[in-house]
Design a protein around this motif. Structure first.
Motif, PDB file in Angstrom:
ATOM      1  N   ASP A   1      -4.617  -0.195 -19.754  1.00 32.18           N
ATOM      2  CA  ASP A   1      -5.346  -1.799 -19.991  1.00 32.18           C
ATOM      3  C   ASP A   1      -3.960  -3.279 -20.766  1.00 32.18           C
ATOM      4  O   ASP A   1      -2.422  -2.535 -20.680  1.00 32.18           O
ATOM      5  N   GLU A   2      -4.080  -4.161 -21.105  1.00 33.56           N
ATOM      6  CA  GLU A   2      -2.897  -4.682 -21.670  1.00 33.56           C
ATOM      7  C   GLU A   2      -3.196  -3.909 -22.814  1.00 33.56           C
ATOM      8  O   GLU A   2      -4.221  -4.049 -23.783  1.00 33.56           O
ATOM      9  N   GLN A   3      -1.601  -4.194 -23.431  1.00 32.45           N
ATOM     10  CA  GLN A   3      -1.533  -3.734 -24.845  1.00 32.45           C
ATOM     11  C   GLN A   3      -2.281  -5.648 -26.091  1.00 32.45           C
ATOM     12  O   GLN A   3      -2.270  -6.264 -25.459  1.00 32.45           O
ATOM     13  N   MET A   4      -3.302  -4.906 -26.512  1.00 30.41           N
ATOM     14  CA  MET A   4      -3.094  -6.047 -27.620  1.00 30.41           C
ATOM     15  C   MET A   4      -3.542  -6.029 -29.205  1.00 30.41           C
ATOM     16  O   MET A   4      -3.276  -4.871 -28.957  1.00 30.41           O
ATOM     17  N   GLU A   5      -3.515  -6.698 -29.821  1.00 35.05           N
ATOM     18  CA  GLU A   5      -3.293  -6.441 -31.038  1.00 35.05           C
ATOM     19  C   GLU A   5      -4.370  -5.624 -32.139  1.00 35.05           C
ATOM     20  O   GLU A   5      -4.269  -5.583 -33.325  1.00 35.05           O
ATOM     21  N   ARG A   6      -5.728  -4.711 -31.271  1.00 27.95           N
ATOM     22  CA  ARG A   6      -6.613  -3.229 -32.417  1.00 27.95           C
ATOM     23  C   ARG A   6      -6.269  -2.004 -31.499  1.00 27.95           C
ATOM     24  O   ARG A   6      -5.850  -2.653 -30.195  1.00 27.95           O
ATOM     25  N   PRO A   7      -5.999  -1.809 -32.898  1.00 30.11           N
ATOM     26  CA  PRO A   7      -5.647  -0.252 -31.921  1.00 30.11           C
ATOM     27  C   PRO A   7      -6.099   0.247 -30.476  1.00 30.11           C
ATOM     28  O   PRO A   7      -7.930   0.502 -30.469  1.00 30.11           O
ATOM     29  N   LEU A   8      -5.613   0.773 -29.056  1.00 28.32           N
ATOM     30  CA  LEU A   8      -6.649   1.711 -28.332  1.00 28.32           C
ATOM     31  C   LEU A   8      -5.703   1.648 -27.553  1.00 28.32           C
ATOM     32  O   LEU A   8      -4.391   2.527 -27.392  1.00 28.32           O
ATOM     33  N   LEU A   9      -5.779   3.548 -28.525  1.00 28.64           N
ATOM     34  CA  LEU A   9      -5.277   5.130 -28.800  1.00 28.64           C
ATOM     35  C   LEU A   9      -5.785   5.956 -27.932  1.00 28.64           C
ATOM     36  O   LEU A   9      -6.577   5.969 -28.039  1.00 28.64           O
ATOM     37  N   PHE A  10      -4.476   6.620 -27.282  1.00 22.12           N
ATOM     38  CA  PHE A  10      -5.038   8.246 -26.664  1.00 22.12           C
ATOM     39  C   PHE A  10      -4.601   9.419 -27.146  1.00 22.12           C
ATOM     40  O   PHE A  10      -2.782   8.958 -28.025  1.00 22.12           O
ATOM     41  N   ILE A  11      -5.074  10.024 -28.475  1.00 21.87           N
ATOM     42  CA  ILE A  11      -3.771  10.492 -29.029  1.00 21.87           C
ATOM     43  C   ILE A  11      -4.726  12.108 -28.640  1.00 21.87           C
ATOM     44  O   ILE A  11      -5.566  12.822 -28.496  1.00 21.87           O
ATOM     45  N   VAL A  12      -3.210  12.675 -28.630  1.00 25.92           N
ATOM     46  CA  VAL A  12      -3.717  14.349 -28.568  1.00 25.92           C
ATOM     47  C   VAL A  12      -2.891  15.567 -29.169  1.00 25.92           C
ATOM     48  O   VAL A  12      -1.493  15.110 -29.948  1.00 25.92           O
ATOM     49  N   SER A  13      -3.887  16.377 -29.445  1.00 31.25           N
ATOM     50  CA  SER A  13      -2.823  17.433 -30.490  1.00 31.25           C
ATOM     51  C   SER A  13      -2.893  18.625 -29.662  1.00 31.25           C
ATOM     52  O   SER A  13      -3.848  18.365 -29.037  1.00 31.25           O
ATOM     53  N   ARG A  14      -3.294  19.985 -30.421  1.00 37.92           N
ATOM     54  CA  ARG A  14      -3.100  20.848 -29.995  1.00 37.92           C
ATOM     55  C   ARG A  14      -4.348  21.435 -28.683  1.00 37.92           C
ATOM     56  O   ARG A  14      -4.128  21.694 -28.381  1.00 37.92           O
ATOM     57  N   ASP A  15      -5.126  20.934 -30.293  1.00 36.47           N
ATOM     58  CA  ASP A  15      -6.663  21.222 -28.873  1.00 36.47           C
ATOM     59  C   ASP A  15      -7.569  20.171 -29.007  1.00 36.47           C
ATOM     60  O   ASP A  15      -9.354  20.361 -28.649  1.00 36.47           O
TER      61      ASP A  15
END
Lengths: 351, 351
Positions: free
Chosen positions: A37-51
């Protein structure tokens, strides 16, 4: 398929000792999840960890993101988003290169991580295209080129650069696609500024016109440049165009495994031999895929090898300040040797 | 005029003890210099210190940027850009909130600065609009609204959401303007996802259609939302629409100096009283100017005052998952009391 890209990323996270990869709504997010999406002022994140692999997003995205198959942690406006994550302090975090600094600033304050850039993991995957990606890009180029050819019928004296740019973008629109970047369409002396978009200057007889255009097609970008002349081209423009095309062909004689800087050198030496080296004020090309510009950059000093399945542009140019500029740009695929992806002739198009 | 904005920024830099403000090619750069561009992988920065203000840019931008009246430090590909700056190590640096993290990462490595965000300085200036800015925005709204009204004649059963979005964007295009964000045009059950752009779902009789649209006009953004019904509206949609409009009018009764969170409360309490509070899943509005979203955010928990000459949206909505959603959005100017900037009726538009 999308799941396995996350798995490949995790292999690299293990090798490079990264605990979390945090992506914004960018090309990296699209590559892994199919969503952006367009980057906006509210965090819209995808977070990848090992599991784990999940979205952190404003409540209003929840229903939409849940359709990606990944889990979603959503927050209301006024709530603290970061309190929802399960991230540990002082971890090793690779951040999306294109993530806005506002988020990096918050993440640094909150988690005191050891930072690196996600490109060091993701460009290793993204720069080598899968067949499916190459097929999409080829289809995109076909659409972009047919738009350009139809647009040529509409180029005439008296229209301004921006009016002409709009006409090309309307050709995209009737084909159901959008520009991958604001079209660059300049004429006459304006062509010596390679990144000027367009002005109200009206195109007139004898003008050289540079059209640098691309579309976004199923998430992937195209990028090509052609030279147009209103009436017969000025002999000086013709001469420079000939040098530029020879420089391009020289770079296109490169083979798999060559260093990016050596591909750059091939094009540059043709232009230098003609005494025009000072007027070639940019690199020879850039990788292209989801982003218009991505690895590998075909530039001086880049020791990286250009490998099989990499897609990039070859676009030498000569710009004489206050007079005119010429650039010809094609997309190519490296597979043993350079395979052209464009079909358009490199000629000067006379209208 | 642009020069004096840099001077105002310097006053704030003195007060807040900031040595350098570093901006990317964003709305902040546009505000100060009149120039902006897409953000790319090579640093294109505008650096303001107490006694200098200059661009740091790739060589290919040099001629173009020199027309802004500011000086330009330009670098060739392969050269180290940061070696050209006169920045001192361990300074206090305010970074553009929208600057890509890749640049922040390089700046941190290179200069070990004490970081803050440039919004803390620039939004103080930008959130209070000058008359010239308000005039441009009003002109933009007029153009956006006439596009919407002409577009309504083209809405018919059987066209997909994305086809309809494209028709609206073509209305922008013939007026010589571009969207300020990808048009949101959803129908039927898709309307419950407030940030879905469009899908291939075909619009049919009885559908509610949400159109959230805006244009970029002379560098400034517009943003408005209207509800359309294909045939007579379903009574449930009518009832929710009535509540949303009342919530909007309630928020529009706010006056200068009120806290943003209290403006949010005005709208929210109307919706809560109807038992629909859980379906109002976003804030009431956001500031608007060069960026579509900027200070002040009209949301829970925002203690900031909404002052004279601030421009913002008022856009309550109710979203019933899997069923439908309704949002009505107007732009307003605070000047003593709320002054509507839109002229479009808030009614459901029946086509």
């Amino acid at each position: 398929m999308k799941r396995s890209r996350v798995d490949k990323l995790r292999d690299l996270m293990g090798k490079k000792e990264v605990d979390y990869v945090i992506l914004g709504p960018t090309s990296n997010m699209f590559y892994l999840t199919g969503f952006t999406d367009e980057q906006m002022e509210r965090p819209l994140l995808f977070i990848v960890s090992r599991d784990e692999a999940y979205f952190l997003a404003p409540k209003l995205y929840e229903e939409q993101l849940s359709q990606t198959g990944f889990s979603v942690l959503s927050y209301h406006d006024g709530e603290d988003p970061y309190s929802l994550t399960r991230m540990e302090k002082r971890s090793r975090v690779a951040l999306d290169d294109q993530l806005w600094t506002a988020f990096t600033y918050q993440i640094e304050k909150r988690f005191s991580p050891t930072l690196s850039l996600a490109s060091s993991l993701l460009m290793e995957l993204r720069s080598r295209k899968e067949q499916e990606e190459i097929d999409i890009m080829m289809e995109g180029i076909t659409t972009a080129e047919s738009s350009f050819l139809d647009f040529l019928n509409e180029v005439k004296e008296g229209l301004s650069e921006c009016e002409l740019a709009r006409k090309l973008e309307e050709e995209f629109s009737v084909r159901g696609v959008s520009p991958s970047f604001p079209t660059i369409l300049t004429s006459g002396y304006n062509t010596s500024m390679p990144h000027l978009r367009c002005t109200n200057r009206k195109v007139k007889k004898g003008d050289v016109v540079i059209v640098d255009f691309g579309i976004k097609f199923k998430g992937y970008s195209t990028d090509s440049t052609r030279v147009v002349s209103v009436g017969s081209p000025n002999p000086e423009v013709k001469k420079v165009h000939d040098v530029v095309v020879r420089a391009q062909e020289e770079a296109e004689s490169s083979v798999s495994g060559m260093k990016a800087k050596d591909v750059d050198r091939l094009a540059r030496s043709v232009i230098e031999k003609e005494g025009m080296g000072n007027f070639f004020i940019h690199r020879t090309g850039h990788g292209i895929g989801i982003d218009v510009h991505e690895d590998p950059y075909i530039s001086k000093g880049n020791e990286e090898a250009v490998d099989d399945n990499m897609t990039f542009t070859v676009e030498p140019g000569v710009y004489i300040p206050g007079k005119f500029g010429v650039r010809v740009e094609d997309m190519v695929l490296m597979k043993g040797r350079v395979r052209p992806m464009n079909s358009l002739s490199k000629e000067i198009y006379i209208v």
